[in-house]
Design an enzyme around this catalytic site. Structure first.
Site, mmCIF file in Angstrom:
data_model
loop_
_atom_site.group_PDB
_atom_site.id
_atom_site.type_symbol
_atom_site.label_atom_id
_atom_site.label_comp_id
_atom_site.label_asym_id
_atom_site.label_seq_id
_atom_site.Cartn_x
_atom_site.Cartn_y
_atom_site.Cartn_z
ATOM 1 N N SER A 128 1.043 -1.061 0.050
ATOM 2 C CA SER A 128 -0.275 -0.281 -0.068
ATOM 3 C C SER A 128 1.272 1.555 -0.119
ATOM 4 O O SER A 128 2.036 0.680 0.377
ATOM 5 C CB SER A 128 -0.698 -0.141 1.667
ATOM 6 O OG SER A 128 -1.613 1.133 1.448
ATOM 7 N N TYR A 142 -2.534 0.883 10.296
ATOM 8 C CA TYR A 142 -1.956 -0.189 9.236
ATOM 9 C C TYR A 142 -0.987 -0.018 8.533
ATOM 10 O O TYR A 142 -0.214 -1.003 8.140
ATOM 11 C CB TYR A 142 -3.384 0.321 8.690
ATOM 12 C CG TYR A 142 -3.623 0.104 7.331
ATOM 13 C CD1 TYR A 142 -3.957 -1.636 6.525
ATOM 14 C CD2 TYR A 142 -3.404 0.626 5.942
ATOM 15 C CE1 TYR A 142 -3.590 -1.783 5.556
ATOM 16 C CE2 TYR A 142 -3.167 0.252 4.374
ATOM 17 C CZ TYR A 142 -3.954 -0.730 4.284
ATOM 18 O OH TYR A 142 -3.502 -1.620 3.213
#
Length: 228
Positions: A128, A142
């Site tokens: 990501s 995250y």
């Protein structure tokens, strides 16, 4: 082998792979139903829980027993949380790292002999852009897990280089999936986000490159965002 291929980016990768003639071994939490639109002649369904530390080896063994080879693994299954980096309990941190980091490593470990044997094994880790920078307090925990996932891709790339294994970390920003909508918090319309079929196209293009055209990271963004 593709984890989490029943929806979102993983589903689009499975479709794109089959369009190019790949046989796809899917690791799913519920393997009882073939995802709509996938070719049953080019699909194997296996029960896969990324929090079970024996799941990867069992899935690899079943795939090898059926096909005798593994050419590519795609670690797509992932978990998002917006819990504060300070407020998160250890159990939540452990689960996040188990799914986003440890499970991909276990999958690579289990498949490694087959990836090495084929001479052009490929590893795709769905990271990501949150693994490249911490964009907000809400994405911080995250981000920590995705920083680690990207590090894993680099480590696997070095580990397998002499055996023809190439590893790539794919790092999208917001993607028009359920996870993307959760991360955006209804602030960004799905049509403005990167579309999952675009990510799938890039994954298939990169795993199809020769051993002399290695791409360590692929950054994909829906907006201008610093250097990304």
């Amino acid at each position: 082998m593709l984890s989490g291929g029943n929806r979102g980016i993983g589903y689009c990768i499975a479709q794109a792979a089959q369009a190019r003639g790949w046989h796809v071994s899917l690791g799913l939490r519920d393997p009882s139903v073939l995802p709509h639109g996938l070719d049953p002649q080019l699909t194997d369904l296996h029960a896969y829980d990324a929090t079970s530390r024996s799941a990867e080896a069992k899935w690899v063994d079943a795939t090898v027993a059926r096909h005798g080879r593994i050419d590519t693994i795609v670690a797509n299954a992932g978990l998002f949380t917006d819990t504060s980096i300070i407020d998160a309990e250890e159990g939540e941190v452990d689960t996040l790292l188990e799914i986003n980091l440890r499970a991909p490593r276990r999958l690579a470990k289990a498949a490694w002999p087959m990836l090495r044997a084929c001479g052009s094994g490929r590893v795709a880790i769905l990271g990501s852009l949150s693994g490249k920078r911490v964009a907000s307090k809400g994405s911080a925990l995250y981000s920590v897990s995705k920083f680690a996932a990207i590090g894993l891709a680099h480590a696997l790339r070095l580990e397998g280089w002499d055996d023809g294994i190439r590893a790539t970390a794919f790092c999208p920003g917001l993607v028009a999936t359920e996870m993307g909508a959760t991360a955006a918090g209804d602030v960004v319309a799905a049509k403005e986000m990167t579309q999952p079929d675009e990510i799938a196209h890039l994954v298939l293009e990169i795993i199809g490159l020769s051993n002399s055209a290695s791409i360590a990271e692929m950054h994909i963004n829906w907006r201008t965002d610093g250097i990304f």
